[in-house]
Design a protein around this motif. Structure first.
Motif, PDB file in Angstrom:
ATOM      1  N   LYS A   1      16.976   5.889  -3.411  1.00 47.26           N
ATOM      2  CA  LYS A   1      17.837   4.888  -2.804  1.00 47.26           C
ATOM      3  C   LYS A   1      17.279   4.405  -1.468  1.00 47.26           C
ATOM      4  CE  LYS A   1      22.624   3.941  -1.482  1.00 47.26           C
ATOM      5  NZ  LYS A   1      24.007   4.465  -1.372  1.00 47.26           N
ATOM      6  N   SER A   2      16.753   5.312  -0.657  1.00 49.15           N
ATOM      7  CA  SER A   2      16.216   4.933   0.659  1.00 49.15           C
ATOM      8  C   SER A   2      15.009   4.012   0.515  1.00 49.15           C
ATOM      9  CB  SER A   2      15.843   6.180   1.454  1.00 49.15           C
ATOM     10  OG  SER A   2      14.889   6.965   0.757  1.00 49.15           O
ATOM     11  N   THR A   3      14.175   4.255  -0.512  1.00 45.77           N
ATOM     12  CA  THR A   3      13.026   3.380  -0.746  1.00 45.77           C
ATOM     13  C   THR A   3      13.494   2.000  -1.176  1.00 45.77           C
ATOM     14  OG1 THR A   3      11.687   5.273  -1.442  1.00 45.77           O
ATOM     15  CG2 THR A   3      10.872   3.089  -2.018  1.00 45.77           C
ATOM     16  N   PHE A   4      14.485   1.947  -2.035  1.00 49.22           N
ATOM     17  CA  PHE A   4      15.011   0.660  -2.477  1.00 49.22           C
ATOM     18  C   PHE A   4      15.620  -0.113  -1.310  1.00 49.22           C
ATOM     19  CE2 PHE A   4      18.570  -1.933  -4.080  1.00 49.22           C
ATOM     20  CZ  PHE A   4      17.836  -2.839  -4.828  1.00 49.22           C
ATOM     21  N   GLU A   5      16.340   0.584  -0.439  1.00 50.03           N
ATOM     22  CA  GLU A   5      16.945  -0.074   0.715  1.00 50.03           C
ATOM     23  C   GLU A   5      15.880  -0.658   1.639  1.00 50.03           C
ATOM     24  OE1 GLU A   5      19.376   3.052   2.241  1.00 50.03           O
ATOM     25  OE2 GLU A   5      21.118   2.526   0.995  1.00 50.03           O
ATOM     26  N   LEU A   6      14.781   0.072   1.806  1.00 59.97           N
ATOM     27  CA  LEU A   6      13.683  -0.447   2.623  1.00 59.97           C
ATOM     28  C   LEU A   6      13.033  -1.641   1.934  1.00 59.97           C
ATOM     29  CD1 LEU A   6      12.026  -0.119   5.184  1.00 59.97           C
ATOM     30  CD2 LEU A   6      10.570   1.518   3.970  1.00 59.97           C
ATOM     31  N   THR A   7      12.926  -1.578   0.621  1.00 58.78           N
ATOM     32  CA  THR A   7      12.368  -2.702  -0.143  1.00 58.78           C
ATOM     33  C   THR A   7      13.228  -3.951   0.035  1.00 58.78           C
ATOM     34  OG1 THR A   7      11.510  -1.155  -1.804  1.00 58.78           O
ATOM     35  CG2 THR A   7      11.632  -3.468  -2.432  1.00 58.78           C
ATOM     36  N   GLN A   8      14.539  -3.779   0.009  1.00 58.28           N
ATOM     37  CA  GLN A   8      15.437  -4.913   0.231  1.00 58.28           C
ATOM     38  C   GLN A   8      15.217  -5.529   1.606  1.00 58.28           C
ATOM     39  OE1 GLN A   8      19.263  -2.858  -0.811  1.00 58.28           O
ATOM     40  NE2 GLN A   8      19.628  -4.687  -2.031  1.00 58.28           N
ATOM     41  N   TYR A   9      14.919  -4.692   2.582  1.00 59.62           N
ATOM     42  CA  TYR A   9      14.691  -5.179   3.949  1.00 59.62           C
ATOM     43  C   TYR A   9      13.369  -5.936   4.045  1.00 59.62           C
ATOM     44  CZ  TYR A   9      14.265  -5.233   9.028  1.00 59.62           C
ATOM     45  OH  TYR A   9      14.115  -5.632  10.325  1.00 59.62           O
ATOM     46  N   VAL A  10      12.331  -5.404   3.412  1.00 54.44           N
ATOM     47  CA  VAL A  10      11.012  -6.045   3.469  1.00 54.44           C
ATOM     48  C   VAL A  10      10.997  -7.325   2.643  1.00 54.44           C
ATOM     49  CG1 VAL A  10       8.569  -5.756   2.868  1.00 54.44           C
ATOM     50  CG2 VAL A  10       9.836  -3.863   3.910  1.00 54.44           C
ATOM     51  N   LYS A  11      11.720  -7.327   1.514  1.00 52.84           N
ATOM     52  CA  LYS A  11      11.838  -8.485   0.635  1.00 52.84           C
ATOM     53  C   LYS A  11      10.508  -8.920   0.006  1.00 52.84           C
ATOM     54  CE  LYS A  11      16.051 -10.720   2.326  1.00 52.84           C
ATOM     55  NZ  LYS A  11      16.592  -9.595   3.056  1.00 52.84           N
ATOM     56  N   PRO A  12       9.863  -8.068  -0.773  1.00 54.60           N
ATOM     57  CA  PRO A  12       8.687  -8.525  -1.526  1.00 54.60           C
ATOM     58  C   PRO A  12       9.118  -9.612  -2.501  1.00 54.60           C
ATOM     59  CG  PRO A  12       9.410  -6.381  -2.316  1.00 54.60           C
ATOM     60  CD  PRO A  12      10.189  -6.655  -1.076  1.00 54.60           C
ATOM     61  N   VAL A  13       8.309 -10.652  -2.646  1.00 56.64           N
ATOM     62  CA  VAL A  13       8.728 -11.809  -3.433  1.00 56.64           C
ATOM     63  C   VAL A  13       8.512 -11.581  -4.926  1.00 56.64           C
ATOM     64  CG1 VAL A  13       8.252 -13.395  -1.540  1.00 56.64           C
ATOM     65  CG2 VAL A  13       6.463 -12.914  -3.232  1.00 56.64           C
TER      66      VAL A  13
ATOM     67  N   ILE B   1       0.840  -1.206   0.000  1.00 55.78           N
ATOM     68  CA  ILE B   1       0.000   0.000   0.000  1.00 55.78           C
ATOM     69  C   ILE B   1       0.870   1.249   0.000  1.00 55.78           C
ATOM     70  CG2 ILE B   1      -1.638   1.344   1.397  1.00 55.78           C
ATOM     71  CD1 ILE B   1      -2.772  -1.379   2.357  1.00 55.78           C
ATOM     72  N   TYR B   2       1.879   1.238   0.860  1.00 51.71           N
ATOM     73  CA  TYR B   2       2.792   2.377   0.967  1.00 51.71           C
ATOM     74  C   TYR B   2       3.521   2.619  -0.354  1.00 51.71           C
ATOM     75  CZ  TYR B   2       7.121   4.833   2.199  1.00 51.71           C
ATOM     76  OH  TYR B   2       8.175   5.701   2.231  1.00 51.71           O
ATOM     77  N   PHE B   3       4.065   1.553  -0.921  1.00 51.65           N
ATOM     78  CA  PHE B   3       4.844   1.675  -2.153  1.00 51.65           C
ATOM     79  C   PHE B   3       3.960   2.157  -3.306  1.00 51.65           C
ATOM     80  CE2 PHE B   3       7.011   0.132  -5.961  1.00 51.65           C
ATOM     81  CZ  PHE B   3       8.341   0.426  -5.691  1.00 51.65           C
ATOM     82  N   ASN B   4       2.758   1.639  -3.393  1.00 54.45           N
ATOM     83  CA  ASN B   4       1.845   2.001  -4.470  1.00 54.45           C
ATOM     84  C   ASN B   4       1.466   3.477  -4.434  1.00 54.45           C
ATOM     85  OD1 ASN B   4       0.077   1.114  -6.729  1.00 54.45           O
ATOM     86  ND2 ASN B   4      -1.559   1.744  -5.326  1.00 54.45           N
ATOM     87  N   ASP B   5       1.442   4.051  -3.228  1.00 54.02           N
ATOM     88  CA  ASP B   5       1.050   5.459  -3.076  1.00 54.02           C
ATOM     89  C   ASP B   5       2.192   6.427  -3.358  1.00 54.02           C
ATOM     90  OD1 ASP B   5      -1.537   4.798  -2.449  1.00 54.02           O
ATOM     91  OD2 ASP B   5      -1.251   4.906  -0.274  1.00 54.02           O
ATOM     92  N   LEU B   6       3.411   5.917  -3.495  1.00 57.07           N
ATOM     93  CA  LEU B   6       4.550   6.790  -3.773  1.00 57.07           C
ATOM     94  C   LEU B   6       4.559   7.243  -5.234  1.00 57.07           C
ATOM     95  CD1 LEU B   6       7.417   4.810  -1.969  1.00 57.07           C
ATOM     96  CD2 LEU B   6       6.293   6.893  -1.145  1.00 57.07           C
ATOM     97  N   THR B   7       5.154   8.379  -5.475  1.00 55.10           N
ATOM     98  CA  THR B   7       5.381   8.815  -6.849  1.00 55.10           C
ATOM     99  C   THR B   7       6.489   7.968  -7.458  1.00 55.10           C
ATOM    100  OG1 THR B   7       7.082  10.431  -6.250  1.00 55.10           O
ATOM    101  CG2 THR B   7       4.780  11.189  -6.215  1.00 55.10           C
ATOM    102  N   ASP B   8       6.595   7.948  -8.784  1.00 54.55           N
ATOM    103  CA  ASP B   8       7.668   7.190  -9.432  1.00 54.55           C
ATOM    104  C   ASP B   8       9.039   7.654  -8.950  1.00 54.55           C
ATOM    105  OD1 ASP B   8       5.903   5.670 -10.800  1.00 54.55           O
ATOM    106  OD2 ASP B   8       6.191   6.629 -12.747  1.00 54.55           O
ATOM    107  N   LYS B   9       9.165   8.949  -8.725  1.00 52.28           N
ATOM    108  CA  LYS B   9      10.435   9.493  -8.251  1.00 52.28           C
ATOM    109  C   LYS B   9      10.774   8.954  -6.870  1.00 52.28           C
ATOM    110  CE  LYS B   9      12.858  13.873  -7.402  1.00 52.28           C
ATOM    111  NZ  LYS B   9      12.753  15.364  -7.425  1.00 52.28           N
TER     112      LYS B   9
END
Length: 414
Positions: free
Chosen positions: A197-209, A184-192
């Motif tokens: 980098k901080s969003t990608f790092e958090l994504t790596q931590y959450v590990k969506p499959v 939900i959080y990721f979907n609401d973000l703008t493409d930018k």
């Protein structure tokens, strides 16, 4: 000799052992009925601490034997909480409670309010100091998981808070909520913002499959991450995600889904598909009951490691670990010993020694295993780590050797 005085001594000692002071000094006082614990919590206006454990869980035993009995732990927990133990493999009420409270890892250390509502949770063993700190967080209405969920529901999406929130959910093994809320959080973000980098790092931590919406977005928009993250890191993230996602699907209950997912992966035409497919082929010797043809597994593992083993050290660790689980006789899985020795010859990383130690003793190479245990112990001491785990494993091996020797002597005498 005064016989009356002699008889009185055990009574005095028994009274001392049963005194409230001695019980308190021995560590946490546990109840074993959660309903009764909640009733007591209401009466005393306290929080309930629950140790969700299983009979087979090593870290659970570590907590029970080395942390819960400590006086400083008991002093804090007995004052602040009503504590309860729940066994989640008892085929009864414990199993149902585990399902009710979504326990997905052991031990799960959970804190409920007096009405049975979740306040905080974490999984895994910890030191006494970490465990006490965990209790302090649970007691703090500004820091516990309940407060974070409440703040999330109120709409806080500041980057610092969001990071803390998702890390708390992962630590608590709230996987379903973690993935749903992050999507939900990721979907609401703008493409930018998605490509920051901080969003990608958090994504790596959450590990969506792989095949999930978040992962698919990153996969299909790799170029957007070139500047913030770098193409090499994005490509590695995608490859590693597929590698371990599919490997971990190879379980008896998931085989149909696994082969379907692998077909979808193949259709993407990644250059590393052939390498991954050969890696998976070793694990595919597992049948629908979970039985593994050990000889075929070693044959496929040998062929794969000769061709691709140097590309990723984790290949050797994964293959050897499963082989160790499948063998338990003299020289039954010696291929795994060679796999680890080849790896250690290339790179003698201390973190690889545990797997080497394991495959050695599972093949009854006890003397060699004990030599490696000395190295593991020395490494632990040099880095100020506890040696309790390796010490207990050494004791276990020595006891097992004695049993085998005794059994051999008995068979010889027949």
């Amino acid at each position: 000799m005064d016989l009356n005085r002699i008889k009185a001594i055990p009574v005095i000692l028994l009274g001392m052992a049963c005194s409230p002071f001695m019980l308190h000094a021995q560590g946490i006082e546990f109840m074993h009925d959660l309903d009764a614990a909640l009733v007591k919590a209401k009466a005393e206006n306290k929080i309930v601490f629950i140790d969700f454990y299983t009979s087979w869980c090593g870290p659970c035993k570590t907590m029970s034997n080395e942390v819960f009995p400590l006086e400083k732990v008991g002093s804090f927990y007995n004052k602040q909480f009503i504590s309860c133990k729940v066994q989640c493999d008892d085929n009864g009420v414990g199993v149902e409670l585990g399902k009710k409270y979504q326990v997905n890892a052991y031990p799960t250390l959970m804190y409920l309010d007096k009405n049975g509502e979740l306040l905080h949770s974490a999984a895994g063993s910890s030191s006494a100091e970490q465990f006490i700190e965990l209790g302090k967080i649970a007691l703090n209405p500004d820091r516990n998981l309940f407060s974070l969920i409440k703040e999330w529901n109120a709409g806080n999406r500041q980057e610092e808070f969001v990071s803390k929130y998702f890390k708390a959910l992962k630590t608590a093994y709230r996987g379903e909520k973690l993935n749903n809320d992050f999507a939900i959080y990721f979907n609401d973000l703008t493409d930018k913002d998605k490509s920051k980098k901080s969003t990608f790092e958090l994504t790596q931590y959450v590990k969506p499959v792989p095949f999930s919406p978040v992962f698919t977005y990153i996969e299909e928009n790799r170029k957007k991450y070139d500047k913030s993250v770098g193409r090499a890191q994005i490509d590695k993230y995608i490859a590693d995600s597929y590698l371990w996602y599919l490997k971990n699907m190879i379980q008896p209950k998931n085989l149909k889904e696994y082969y379907s997912a692998k077909a979808r992966f193949k259709a993407k035409n990644y250059p590393f598909y052939e390498e991954f497919d050969m890696f998976y082929s070793a694990f595919e010797v597992m049948d629908s009951t979970g039985h593994i043809d050990v000889n075929e597994y070693m044959k496929r593992g040998d062929a794969f490691l000769k061709k691709y083993g140097k590309n990723n050290d984790s290949y050797t660790i994964a293959l050897t670990s499963l082989l160790g689980n499948c063998v338990g006789k003299a020289d039954e899985g010696v291929a795994g010993i060679k796999w680890m020795e080849d790896l250690l010859q290339r790179k003698r990383d201390p973190k690889y020694l545990d797997t080497y130690f394991y495959i050695l003793w599972r093949n009854f190479h006890f003397d060699q295993a004990l030599e490696i245990a000395k190295e593991i112990r020395a490494n632990a001491i040099s880095t100020n780590q506890s040696t309790k785990t390796i010490d207990s494993q050494v004791a276990m091996i020595q006891e097992y050797r004695e049993k085998l020797a005794k059994r051999a002597a008995e068979n010889k005498s027949k």
